[in-house]
Design a protein around this motif. Structure first.
Motif, short mmCIF file in Angstrom:
data_model
loop_
_atom_site.label_atom_id
_atom_site.label_comp_id
_atom_site.label_asym_id
_atom_site.label_seq_id
_atom_site.Cartn_x
_atom_site.Cartn_y
_atom_site.Cartn_z
N UNK A 131 0.83 -1.22 0.00
CA UNK A 131 0.00 0.00 0.00
C UNK A 131 0.86 1.26 0.00
N UNK A 132 2.08 1.14 -0.47
CA UNK A 132 2.99 2.30 -0.41
C UNK A 132 2.56 3.35 -1.44
N UNK A 133 2.22 2.88 -2.66
CA UNK A 133 1.83 3.83 -3.72
C UNK A 133 0.42 4.38 -3.51
N UNK A 134 -0.39 3.68 -2.71
CA UNK A 134 -1.79 4.08 -2.57
C UNK A 134 -2.09 4.78 -1.24
N UNK A 135 -1.42 4.36 -0.15
CA UNK A 135 -1.78 4.88 1.18
C UNK A 135 -0.61 5.58 1.88
N UNK A 136 0.53 4.91 1.92
CA UNK A 136 1.65 5.45 2.72
C UNK A 136 2.20 6.72 2.05
N UNK A 137 2.55 6.61 0.77
CA UNK A 137 3.05 7.77 0.02
C UNK A 137 2.34 7.90 -1.32
N UNK A 138 1.04 8.29 -1.31
CA UNK A 138 0.32 8.42 -2.58
C UNK A 138 0.92 9.51 -3.48
N UNK A 139 1.71 10.42 -2.88
CA UNK A 139 2.35 11.47 -3.68
C UNK A 139 3.82 11.19 -3.94
N UNK A 140 4.21 9.92 -3.86
CA UNK A 140 5.62 9.56 -4.09
C UNK A 140 6.07 10.09 -5.45
N UNK A 141 7.36 10.36 -5.57
CA UNK A 141 7.89 10.90 -6.83
C UNK A 141 7.89 9.84 -7.93
N UNK A 142 8.11 8.58 -7.54
CA UNK A 142 8.08 7.48 -8.51
C UNK A 142 7.20 6.38 -7.92
N UNK A 143 6.23 5.91 -8.71
CA UNK A 143 5.33 4.86 -8.23
C UNK A 143 5.38 3.66 -9.19
N UNK A 144 5.75 2.52 -8.64
CA UNK A 144 5.94 1.33 -9.47
C UNK A 144 5.06 0.20 -8.96
N UNK A 145 4.43 -0.53 -9.89
CA UNK A 145 3.67 -1.73 -9.52
C UNK A 145 4.31 -2.92 -10.22
N UNK A 146 4.90 -3.81 -9.41
CA UNK A 146 5.59 -4.98 -9.99
C UNK A 146 4.66 -6.18 -10.01
N UNK A 147 4.68 -6.93 -11.10
CA UNK A 147 3.89 -8.17 -11.17
C UNK A 147 4.77 -9.28 -11.74
N UNK A 148 4.29 -10.52 -11.60
CA UNK A 148 4.94 -11.67 -12.26
C UNK A 148 3.94 -12.81 -12.18
N UNK A 149 4.10 -13.81 -13.05
CA UNK A 149 3.16 -14.93 -13.05
C UNK A 149 3.29 -15.71 -11.74
N UNK A 150 2.23 -16.41 -11.37
CA UNK A 150 2.23 -17.15 -10.11
C UNK A 150 3.32 -18.24 -10.12
#
Ligand code: DC
Length: 233
Positions: A131-150
């Motif tokens: 929840x860093x990009x959404x709650x902790x630091x929604x105004x962060x300078x760089x916001x990354x969402x990492x994914x990968x297959x299960x």
């Protein structure tokens, strides 16, 4: 707004957050904060004190816990009230219980406050979690969402267990990851979601170096916009 950059990274377990965030922090000389380690430490202590399921006691425990993260030479050490819990928080027992503990709203409030304090210091920071990009630091300078297959994520976790000397069957790991994904993404308090303005990076088929490079590009862009001079090693 501080003079330094805040880089926020979210994603499911095994998506490569820790490895990527650590390397990035080392290259930039930034602070690295693994917020999952904080939820794990509280879960470990709750298990040890036999208070799993008693939300009130878990909240009290978190209030009394002085959590310190120490990142050096590529490894994060975690201490609670002076006791080192670095290896203990990675057990299968903790894996099984951490998502349920992380659902507790007031516990999240306590840990989010600590995370904001840690990240708000003068140094640049790379912080990873759910929840860093959404709650902790929604105004962060760089916001990354990492994914990968299960499958890829399960393979990575199995390798990590092997490196720590424990062999865990791949299907058991996969089941635990699927359960955690389900709980982490559907819980009421701060579920794992991709922030609208986060850059999504699928790590299934790319090397760690490539992941770091992709994120570094975003960091350089943000630094330029803010007029910050980076010192990349
Ligand atoms: O990243 P990890 O697998 O070490 O995280 C462990 C658990 O902690 C994860 O299943 C959900 C929870 N967590 C969270 O709810 N919010 C965060 N910011 C980080 C982790």
């Amino acid at each position: 707004m501080s003079n330094n950059l805040i880089i926020a990274i979210d994603g499911p377990a095994g998506s490569g957050k820790s490895t990527t965030a650590k390397l990035l922090a080392q290259k930039l000389g930034f602070l690295y904060i693994d917020t999952g380690a904080m939820y794990r430490a509280i879960t470990y202590l709750a298990l040890r004190n036999g208070i799993i399921g008693d939300d009130k006691k878990i909240i009290e425990l978190a209030e009394k816990s002085d959590i310190k993260l120490d990142f050096s030479e590529g490894k994060t050490k975690i201490f609670v009230n002076g006791e080192e819990l670095t290896d203990k928080i990675r057990s299968i027992e903790v894996n099984k219980n951490v998502s349920d503990v992380s659902k507790i709203k007031d516990l999240r409030k306590i840990l989010v406050k600590k995370q904001r304090e840690m990240g708000g210091k003068d140094n640049g920071v790379v912080m990873e979690g759910r929840d860093i990009t959404t709650v902790v630091f929604p105004n962060a300078d760089v916001k990354i969402y990492l994914t990968a297959s299960i499958d890829e994520r399960a393979k990575r976790r199995a390798k990590e267990f092997m490196e720590r000397g424990t062999e865990v069957p791949l299907d058991e790991i996969k089941k635990n990851l699927e359960q955690r994904d389900q709980i982490d993404s559907s819980r009421e308090a701060s579920p794992l979601t991709k922030a609208e303005d986060a850059v999504e990076v699928d790590t299934s088929n790319i090397t760690i170096e490539k992941q770091v490079d992709l994120i570094l590009k975003e960091v350089k862009k943000a630094a330029k916009e803010k007029g910050i001079q980076l010192n990349i090693t």
